[in-house]
Design an enzyme around this catalytic site. Structure first.
Site, PDB file in Angstrom:
ATOM      1  N   ASN A 154       0.597  -1.440  -0.081  1.00 14.01           N
ATOM      2  CA  ASN A 154       0.001   0.078   0.081  1.00 14.01           C
ATOM      3  C   ASN A 154       0.797   1.197  -0.013  1.00 14.01           C
ATOM      4  OD1 ASN A 154       0.373  -1.381   2.628  1.00 14.01           O
ATOM      5  ND2 ASN A 154      -0.521   0.605   3.512  1.00 14.01           N
ATOM      6  N   GLN A 182      -5.042  -3.498  -2.167  1.00 14.01           N
ATOM      7  CA  GLN A 182      -4.595  -2.620  -3.086  1.00 14.01           C
ATOM      8  C   GLN A 182      -4.711  -3.068  -4.517  1.00 14.01           C
ATOM      9  OE1 GLN A 182      -3.927   0.655  -2.337  1.00 14.01           O
ATOM     10  NE2 GLN A 182      -3.830   0.689  -0.193  1.00 14.01           N
ATOM     11  N   THR A 243     -26.406  -9.436   9.461  1.00 15.10           N
ATOM     12  CA  THR A 243     -27.358  -9.228   8.325  1.00 15.10           C
ATOM     13  C   THR A 243     -26.449  -8.667   7.127  1.00 15.10           C
ATOM     14  OG1 THR A 243     -29.194  -8.895   9.720  1.00 15.10           O
ATOM     15  CG2 THR A 243     -29.198  -7.897   7.586  1.00 15.10           C
ATOM     16  N   CYS A 329      -3.310   4.675   7.276  1.00 15.18           N
ATOM     17  CA  CYS A 329      -4.078   4.174   8.479  1.00 15.18           C
ATOM     18  C   CYS A 329      -3.068   4.527   9.594  1.00 15.18           C
ATOM     19  CB  CYS A 329      -4.034   2.734   8.367  1.00 15.18           C
ATOM     20  SG  CYS A 329      -4.989   2.397   7.181  1.00 15.18           S
TER      21      CYS A 329
HETATM   22  C1  LIG Z   1      -2.824  -3.540   2.113  1.00 12.02           C
HETATM   23  C2  LIG Z   1      -4.043  -3.089   2.867  1.00 12.02           C
HETATM   24  N1  LIG Z   1      -4.586  -4.067   3.665  1.00 12.02           N
HETATM   25  C3  LIG Z   1      -5.711  -3.756   4.413  1.00 12.02           C
HETATM   26  C4  LIG Z   1      -6.359  -2.544   4.277  1.00 12.02           C
HETATM   27  C5  LIG Z   1      -7.507  -2.371   5.151  1.00 12.02           C
HETATM   28  O1  LIG Z   1      -8.718  -2.333   4.466  1.00 12.02           O
HETATM   29  P1  LIG Z   1     -10.128  -1.672   4.824  1.00 12.02           P
HETATM   30  O2  LIG Z   1     -10.050  -0.134   4.875  1.00 12.02           O
HETATM   31  O3  LIG Z   1     -10.912  -2.404   3.809  1.00 12.02           O
HETATM   32  O4  LIG Z   1     -10.392  -2.621   5.925  1.00 12.02           O
HETATM   33  C6  LIG Z   1      -5.757  -1.349   3.434  1.00 12.02           C
HETATM   34  C7  LIG Z   1      -6.248  -0.130   3.591  1.00 12.02           C
HETATM   35  O5  LIG Z   1      -5.276   0.889   3.636  1.00 12.02           O
HETATM   36  C8  LIG Z   1      -4.666  -1.706   3.005  1.00 12.02           C
HETATM   37  O6  LIG Z   1      -3.963  -0.997   2.044  1.00 12.02           O
END
Ligand SMILES: Cc1ncc(COP(=O)(O)O)c(C=O)c1O
Length: 395
Positions: A154, A182, A243, A329
């Site tokens: 990512n 990604q 659900t 994140c």
């Molecule tokens: C490689 C990767 N895995 C997992 C996620 C998390 O995905 P989600 O936002 O759908 O939980 C991300 C999001 O930034 C990501 O880039």
């Protein structure tokens, strides 16, 4: 006067494609039935929509519709895959192989498993972010139950050699999971050709809505068993109770169908833009370094370090250009990116890294406007630094 805002952070999230939204809208109001209520037409019409979306998602990865489990996103899918396999296969083994550049959605459940007494091997990567398939082979022990390697990183966009790792996993009878948050809808992922047993998918990275995703779970050769991570009404074959989010699922399906149609053309367009941007930054700013693989990469992702410039300072200078430092994140923290650090470069390169990601709504003019602004901001920061040095201020 405010300048035009430019969004170049498509790895963090994408806007919902208006064509996807249009398909979703009736499922909030008119077609609102519970897809698990099979006693009447309200439920049945919702179920038909869910079934269609299941087939659309499956088609994009060469899976069967009954192998798709809808979840809230890739984080949940990763957790179900890792925790679910660890618990279900505890009698067979207790060892998992992953790599240091994974997303937190994989690393954190791995740490949780270590607390529970499992063993996790975190493989290193080379200077491009690639895991060596031979290192995967060497890490396998008779106690290994799962290999989890992300399809596309990512932060730097590097694509893993999934087919080679999948073949090794299959040869050793070890399950293979890949976080494709990604990659899904951006590059080809074929669960058959790549011997993938579990695949995590997210809708909001591919012009679908947030809060919806899927886990591909192989149903035969081998049949993958999973212990759920929470319990309830037994939806999604008992693996993900709750659900079904029909509008979200319909949106994910529509986004997958659109990606299937547009992926090849987007690949060419996005690759040309990111290469041109890099060339321009290098021509104007000197030794700008690319982080990640030059060709084996997501077409829409460019990660660079600009020597002598801290990415945080650069971003402050660019309030109208949305680019990222580190992964979205974890961007609240100022710790250097664990991904760039894993490539083996000095700390300054990690602190100087910025991720620029283009997408479906990017216009050609935005690319050049943003590049110009990045160049101007960098020159400004360099002038400030030079003046500070000249006046003897060091802090
Ligand atoms: C490689 C990767 N895995 C997992 C996620 C998390 O995905 P989600 O936002 O759908 O939980 C991300 C999001 O930034 C990501 O880039």
């Amino acid at each position: 006067m405010t300048s035009q805002r430019i969004y170049l952070d498509y790895n963090a999230t994408t806007p919902v494609d208006p064509r996807v939204l249009e398909i979703m809208l009736p499922y909030f109001t008119e077609v609102f039935g519970n897809a698990a209520s099979n006693d009447h037409e309200f439920g049945l019409e919702a179920k038909r929509a869910v079934d269609k979306a299941r087939a659309q998602v499956a088609a994009l990865i060469n899976a069967s519709p009954n192998e798709i489990i809808f979840t809230s996103g890739a984080t949940e899918s990763d957790n179900i895959a890792l925790l679910g396999v660890a618990e279900k296969y505890a009698g067979k083994g207790d060892h998992i192989i992953t790599c240091v550049t994974e997303h937190k959605a994989v690393l954190d459940p791995c740490q949780r498993l270590e607390k529970l007494g499992k063993r996790v091997t975190y493989l290193p990567v080379d200077q491009y972010g690639l895991v060596d398939p031979d290192a995967v082979r060497r890490a396998i022990t008779p106690r290994t139950i799962l290999i989890s390697i992300m399809a596309a990183n990512n932060e730097i966009g590097t694509l893993a050699p999934l087919a080679e790792i999948g073949a090794i996993a299959r040869e050793h009878g070890v399950l293979f999971h890949s976080d494709a948050a990604q990659a899904f809808g951006h590059v080809q992922v074929d669960v058959q050709a790549m011997h993938i047993d579990l695949l995590s998918i997210s809708a909001h990275k591919v012009y679908g809505p947030k809060g919806i995703g899927a886990l591909y779970r192989r149903r035969s050769n081998p049949r993958v068993l999973l212990e759920p991570i929470f319990y309830g009404g037994g939806h999604e074959k008992g693996i993900r109770s709750g659900t079904l989010n029909t509008p979200g699922i319909v949106g994910l399906g529509a986004a997958a169908a659109l990606a299937q149609k547009e992926m090849a053309a987007e690949d060419m367009r996005f690759r040309a833009w990111t290469e041109a941007m890099l060339a321009c930054l290098q021509a104007e700013l000197g030794d700008v370094e690319r982080n990640g693989h030059p060709t084996q990469r997501l077409p829409h992702t460019l990660n660079v370090s600009i020597p002598g410039v801290e990415s945080r300072a650069l971003i402050v200078q660019l309030p109208d250009v949305a680019i990222a430092t580190g992964s979205a994140c974890t961007s609240a923290s100022v710790a250097p990116s664990h991904v760039i650090m894993a490539l083996g470069y000095p700390l300054a390169r990690a602190h100087g890294s910025v991720r620029i990601s283009v997408g479906r709504n990017t216009a050609d003019a935005c690319i050049w406007l943003a590049t110009g602004r990045i160049i101007a901001a960098t020159n400004h920061l360099r002038t400030l630094a030079a003046n500070r040095e000249f006046s003897g201020v060091t802090a």
